[in-house]
Design an enzyme around this catalytic site. Structure first.
Site, short mmCIF file in Angstrom:
data_model
loop_
_atom_site.label_atom_id
_atom_site.label_comp_id
_atom_site.label_asym_id
_atom_site.label_seq_id
_atom_site.Cartn_x
_atom_site.Cartn_y
_atom_site.Cartn_z
N ASP A 84 1.21 -15.60 6.19
CA ASP A 84 0.80 -16.91 6.07
C ASP A 84 0.94 -17.24 4.70
O ASP A 84 1.13 -18.62 4.21
CB ASP A 84 -0.73 -16.93 6.69
N HIS A 87 12.89 -2.56 1.47
CA HIS A 87 12.47 -1.30 1.87
C HIS A 87 13.16 0.04 1.38
O HIS A 87 14.33 -0.23 1.63
CB HIS A 87 12.09 -1.05 3.47
N ALA A 111 3.36 -0.93 4.81
CA ALA A 111 2.91 -1.01 6.17
C ALA A 111 2.54 -2.11 6.32
O ALA A 111 2.57 -2.60 7.71
CB ALA A 111 1.77 0.25 6.20
N PRO A 125 0.85 -1.26 -0.03
CA PRO A 125 0.13 0.17 -0.06
C PRO A 125 0.90 1.35 0.07
O PRO A 125 1.87 1.37 0.55
CB PRO A 125 -0.92 0.10 1.34
N ASN A 126 0.26 2.22 -0.72
CA ASN A 126 0.69 3.86 -0.78
C ASN A 126 2.24 3.71 -1.75
O ASN A 126 2.54 4.82 -1.91
CB ASN A 126 1.14 4.32 0.55
N HIS A 153 4.42 -4.37 9.02
CA HIS A 153 4.36 -4.36 10.37
C HIS A 153 2.96 -4.84 10.97
O HIS A 153 2.76 -4.60 12.20
CB HIS A 153 4.62 -2.81 10.66
N TYR A 197 11.44 8.80 0.91
CA TYR A 197 11.18 7.87 -0.07
C TYR A 197 11.89 8.20 -1.44
O TYR A 197 11.87 7.25 -2.09
CB TYR A 197 9.72 7.46 -0.38
N GLU A 234 12.83 -9.57 1.27
CA GLU A 234 11.73 -8.22 1.67
C GLU A 234 12.77 -7.07 1.66
O GLU A 234 13.91 -7.21 1.75
CB GLU A 234 11.68 -8.64 3.17
N ASN A 291 8.11 -5.35 -1.24
CA ASN A 291 8.16 -4.39 -0.24
C ASN A 291 6.55 -4.13 0.20
O ASN A 291 5.87 -3.72 -0.33
CB ASN A 291 8.63 -2.85 -1.06
N ARG A 341 5.05 10.97 -2.77
CA ARG A 341 4.70 10.69 -1.15
C ARG A 341 6.08 11.04 -0.34
O ARG A 341 7.17 10.32 -0.75
CB ARG A 341 4.39 9.23 -1.07
N ARG A 391 13.75 4.29 11.99
CA ARG A 391 12.42 5.27 12.04
C ARG A 391 11.63 4.92 13.18
O ARG A 391 12.00 4.35 14.36
CB ARG A 391 11.64 4.93 10.88
C1 DQA Z 1 8.38 1.08 3.53
C2 DQA Z 1 8.59 1.15 5.07
C3 DQA Z 1 7.24 0.91 5.73
O1 DQA Z 1 7.30 1.35 7.08
C4 DQA Z 1 6.12 2.03 5.27
O2 DQA Z 1 4.84 1.48 5.75
C5 DQA Z 1 6.15 2.12 3.75
C6 DQA Z 1 7.41 2.01 2.99
C7 DQA Z 1 9.75 1.37 2.80
O3 DQA Z 1 9.82 1.03 1.47
O4 DQA Z 1 10.54 2.22 3.25
O5 DQA Z 1 5.02 2.10 2.93
O6 DQA Z 1 8.10 -0.08 3.25
#
Ligand code: DQA
Length: 151
Positions: free
Chosen positions: A89, A102, A79, A12-13, A82, A25, A100, A76, A20, A109
């Site tokens: 699963d 980021h 959120a 998401p996002n 977390h 980022y 994984e 990636n 953003r 952070r």
């Molecule tokens: C993120 C880090 C996450 O904590 C955050 O919620 C994101 C982006 C990153 O790529 O740094 O959406 O995964």
């Protein structure tokens, strides 16, 4: 083309990248990240598909559909990293090797970002290198898959 089909999943996002919180980022857009990864996949001789979703259930469905078609996942989770037991699963269920990634260094952070649900079932985690986290993650995944084939 090689035997490996790799799936890159963005949570998401991440569709808002470029707009953003650029101080966290960076200014690279998701479209640019995907085309950088397509270039890298040619160099690594793997085939790559990319998908972004803001919906946990869509990510779970896509992970299920990857079974028997996809040999490795770069995720990636945004959120959901977390919060989402459903995504771990799903990844554990399909048993597809996963890295994984980021963009930001989640460990530098807010405290709620320090815990990763995905990390215990991932091959590894790359965090804090901006778009290079994805490139390094893809390289590490392909390396892992090649090593598994050669042993
Ligand atoms: C993120 C880090 C996450 O904590 C955050 O919620 C994101 C982006 C990153 O790529 O740094 O959406 O995964």
């Amino acid at each position: 083309m090689s035997q490996f089909n790799i799936l890159v999943l963005h949570g998401p996002n991440l569709n808002l990248l470029g707009l953003r919180e650029p101080e966290i980022y960076g200014s690279v857009t998701l479209t640019q990240i995907n085309s950088i990864l397509q270039e890298e996949s040619k160099r690594l001789q793997v085939s790559l598909s990319c998908l972004q979703s803001n919906h946990e259930g869509v990510l779970v469905d896509v992970i299920h559909q990857a079974m028997d078609k996809i040999q490795g996942i770069v995720i990636n989770p945004g959120a959901y990293n977390h919060t989402s037991v459903a995504i771990i699963d799903a990844l554990a269920g399909v048993k597809i090797p996963t890295v994984e990634v980021h963009l930001s260094n989640i460990h530098r952070r807010e405290e709620f970002r320090h815990h990763s649900y995905i990390a215990p079932i991932a091959i590894g985690q790359i965090s804090g290198f901006g778009v290079n986290s994805y490139i390094l993650g893809l390289q590490a995944l392909v390396n892992h898959l090649n090593e598994a084939v050669n042993h």
